[in-house]
Design an enzyme around this catalytic site. Structure first.
Site, PDB file in Angstrom:
ATOM      1  N   GLU A  63      -9.825   9.617 -18.696  1.00 29.56           N
ATOM      2  CA  GLU A  63     -10.005   8.459 -17.823  1.00 29.56           C
ATOM      3  C   GLU A  63     -11.343   8.479 -17.097  1.00 29.56           C
ATOM      4  OE1 GLU A  63      -7.740   5.964 -14.247  1.00 29.56           O
ATOM      5  OE2 GLU A  63      -6.706   7.602 -15.283  1.00 29.56           O
ATOM      6  N   GLU A 102      -0.649  14.692 -15.810  1.00 25.75           N
ATOM      7  CA  GLU A 102      -2.053  14.766 -15.408  1.00 25.75           C
ATOM      8  C   GLU A 102      -2.463  16.220 -15.227  1.00 25.75           C
ATOM      9  OE1 GLU A 102      -3.379  12.346 -12.209  1.00 25.75           O
ATOM     10  OE2 GLU A 102      -2.441  10.517 -12.977  1.00 25.75           O
ATOM     11  N   SER A 136       0.882   3.944 -12.431  1.00 26.11           N
ATOM     12  CA  SER A 136       0.087   2.834 -11.889  1.00 26.11           C
ATOM     13  C   SER A 136       0.987   1.724 -11.374  1.00 26.11           C
ATOM     14  CB  SER A 136      -0.851   2.281 -12.963  1.00 26.11           C
ATOM     15  OG  SER A 136      -0.149   2.021 -14.169  1.00 26.11           O
TER      16      SER A 136
END
Length: 291
Positions: free
Chosen positions: A181, A114, A45
């Site tokens: 998420e 991920e 991020s």
């Protein structure tokens, strides 16, 4: 070794909520660690909140290594977790291993990947090597192009099945925890009940084993934040006001004040030292011109 280890995180499931926050530099990580965070996370991020990109897809391994090294120097207690950026592990298991090693050598205690079932072999390989891995399912920002944007996940049977499959695959491969998420809380609850490893939610409700938020979001550094964020401060306004006050003080000659600088108390002594220094400087300059 830091006090909080992957084993400690596993032991917290069902007993104590896990608190995780992002940090991207030394001072932020220092504060996060002293505030008692369980996990300090160098997330990709940073591409958006530090570098101003529109997504996380442009973040490089060099950037992740650079920021991981800075954070790792500051953290003494919390577990230091580093993100594997887009393109650093999808090409092959070997490429993923090489890049995970770079993050560990930069000071990370674990890496985050991920996806789930797609990277089963990589997670398994890393764990066998001794590199702890945290998984990530639900909304996976590195795949936002395929997903059609940053959207709430778990609304269809297919999505519920995929999220569960990923979570179970990560558990089987040896991951010590996983992030869920922006997923419907019912689905996040289901996953939490179906796996033995801790789940850490972001925008996925209260039924998970822990929570993670982005540093800049929870501290209110930007006006725009994701809908699931609670702002615990308004640092943007505080910082801006401080900078404006500093600017005004300088313009109005209020800063620096007498408390902020030092001068010779004996002015005669200063004049003597100044005269001798100037004489030596002039001689030096004349000798230089003569040469």
């Amino acid at each position: 070794m830091r006090e909080i280890t992957p084993r400690k995180i596993i032991e917290m499931k069902g007993k104590e909520k896990i608190v995780m926050v992002t940090a991207y530099d030394y001072p932020s990580a220092l504060i996060a660690d002293k505030a008692g965070m369980d996990i300090v996370f160098i997330g990709d991020s940073l591409g958006m909140v530090v570098y101003g990109d529109e997504s996380t897809l442009n973040v490089s391994m060099d950037q992740m290594v650079y920021h991981t090294r800075a954070v790792a120097k500051a953290v003494k207690r919390a577990l230091v977790l580093a993100d594997m950026p887009f393109g650093s592990y999808e090409i092959s298991t070997e490429e993923g291993v090489r890049n995970a090693v770079k993050l560990i050598q930069a000071g990370a205690d674990a890496v985050k990947i991920e996806g789930g079932a797609d990277h089963y072999e990589l997670v398994k390989k890393l764990v066998r090597m001794g590199i702890p891995v945290m998984g990530h399912t639900g909304l996976t920002p590195q795949r936002y192009l395929r997903l059609g944007g940053y959207r709430l996940m778990g609304e269809t049977e297919e999505e519920i099945e995929e999220i569960l499959r990923d979570a179970k695959a990560l558990e089987k491969a040896g991951a010590f925890a996983l992030v869920i998420e922006f997923t419907l809380s019912d689905v996040a609850k289901l996953v939490t009940e179906e796996v033995s490893i801790p789940t850490i939610g972001i925008g996925s409700g209260p039924y998970v084993d822990g929570q993670v938020l982005v540093w800049h979001d929870l501290l209110g550094i930007y006006e725009s934040t994701p809908p699931f964020v609670k702002k615990y401060a308004d640092l943007k306004s505080m910082i801006q006001l401080a900078l404006e006050e500093y600017r005004n003080d300088v313009k109005e000659k209020k800063f620096p004040g007498q408390d902020h600088y030092w001068e010779f108390l004996d002015k005669e002594e200063f004049e003597k030292k100044k005269r001798r220094a100037m004489e030596r400087l002039n001689r030096s300059e004349r000798n230089g011109e003569a040469e």
